[in-house]
Design an enzyme around this catalytic site. Structure first.
Site, PDB file in Angstrom:
ATOM      1  N   THR A   1      -6.479   6.290  -3.799  1.00  0.00           N
ATOM      2  CA  THR A   1      -6.257   7.730  -3.786  1.00  0.00           C
ATOM      3  C   THR A   1      -6.880   8.303  -5.037  1.00  0.00           C
ATOM      4  O   THR A   1      -6.869   7.651  -6.081  1.00  0.00           O
ATOM      5  CB  THR A   1      -4.752   8.077  -3.747  1.00  0.00           C
ATOM      6  OG1 THR A   1      -4.544   9.415  -4.210  1.00  0.00           O
ATOM      7  CG2 THR A   1      -3.952   7.146  -4.641  1.00  0.00           C
TER       8      THR A   1
ATOM      9  N   MET B   1      -1.589   6.396   0.651  1.00  0.00           N
ATOM     10  CA  MET B   1      -1.573   7.782   0.149  1.00  0.00           C
ATOM     11  C   MET B   1      -2.846   8.518   0.561  1.00  0.00           C
ATOM     12  O   MET B   1      -3.662   8.866  -0.268  1.00  0.00           O
ATOM     13  CB  MET B   1      -1.414   7.754  -1.383  1.00  0.00           C
ATOM     14  CG  MET B   1      -0.091   7.154  -1.824  1.00  0.00           C
ATOM     15  SD  MET B   1      -0.061   6.753  -3.590  1.00  0.00           S
ATOM     16  CE  MET B   1      -0.920   5.158  -3.597  1.00  0.00           C
TER      17      MET B   1
ATOM     18  N   CYS C   1     -11.270  13.258  -2.408  1.00  0.00           N
ATOM     19  CA  CYS C   1     -10.005  12.885  -1.787  1.00  0.00           C
ATOM     20  C   CYS C   1     -10.362  11.816  -0.767  1.00  0.00           C
ATOM     21  O   CYS C   1     -11.333  11.974  -0.020  1.00  0.00           O
ATOM     22  CB  CYS C   1      -9.347  14.080  -1.112  1.00  0.00           C
ATOM     23  SG  CYS C   1      -7.853  13.653  -0.201  1.00  0.00           S
TER      24      CYS C   1
END
Length: 229
Positions: free
Chosen positions: A83, A10, A196
């Site tokens: 993630t 992800m 992120c």
């Protein structure tokens, strides 16, 4: 050595640095031909992204909870969710397994506090920057969290999904991110969280006037510390 359960994909672009950094650190600490004991479950990110976009977090949580159960069955001693955004469903994952989840925000907050800093700018997906699940975790550990203005949040988000998750690292986007970070510094940010796991593919320490805290690197380091404890 404990077995790390990596829940990745992800995107897979940022799962690769997890695998590499974890093994590099195990080798550095233990020497010789040592490498990490780990199992990896890599999801289909297309499915997860569609659930994010539709706001179906319950189903996204169910998908990741099932993946976490598979990691537990494969022998993982703890879960590392590769993630930031999907820590929104951390509670669903934790409820589905008997092994702990190493939350990505915790080693990040610890590293910032250890550096003597309090006010941080947060870059990430819109979900991470705008919703409370991540910011509150940091605030509970004594940090003040700043996020970019609306237009800058949209820019940061689009670069993640339309470029970095697809393996595109563009100089123009790096420059735009530098400008966003400078605005956060003007607002009082003493450091920037690369919140992120893909952003570390784009930015490095030289890209900001304040320290950058790369959540991927910090999470990987904490994973090794837990595995070798």
């Amino acid at each position: 050595m404990k077995t790390i359960g990596l829940l990745g994909g992800m995107s897979w672009e940022s799962t690769i640095p997890y695998y590499r950094q974890i093994n590099e650190q195990v080798k550095q600490q233990l020497g010789g031909l040592h490498s990490a004991r780990l199992v990896l479950y890599s999801v289909d990110f297309q499915q997860i992204e569609q659930l994010q976009r539709s706001g179906d977090w319950a189903q996204a949580g169910a998908v990741l909870a099932e993946a976490a159960q598979a990691l537990q069955a494969a022998g993982a001693d703890f879960i590392v969710l590769c993630t930031n955004t999907m820590h929104k469903v951390a509670a669903a994952i934790e409820a589905a397994v008997a092994i702990p989840l190493l939350h990505i925000a915790d080693p990040t907050a610890q590293a910032i506090s250890d550096a003597g800093l309090k006010t941080v700018g947060l870059l990430g997906t819109r979900f991470t920057m705008e919703q409370s699940f991540y910011r509150e975790r940091l605030e509970q550990q004594g940090l003040k969290v700043l996020v970019p203005e609306e237009a800058d949040r949209e820019l940061v988000h689009q670069v993640i999904y339309q470029e970095l998750c697809l393996g595109k690292v563009l100089a123009e986007s790096r420059l735009q991110y530098q400008q966003v970070m400078q605005q956060l510094v003007v607002q009082g940010a003493e450091a920037i969280i690369l919140g992120c796991t893909e952003i570390g593919l784009l930015l490095g320490p030289a890209d900001a006037a304040v320290p950058l805290f790369d959540t991927t690197a910090l999470h990987a380091r904490a994973s090794v510390a837990k595995a070798l404890a």
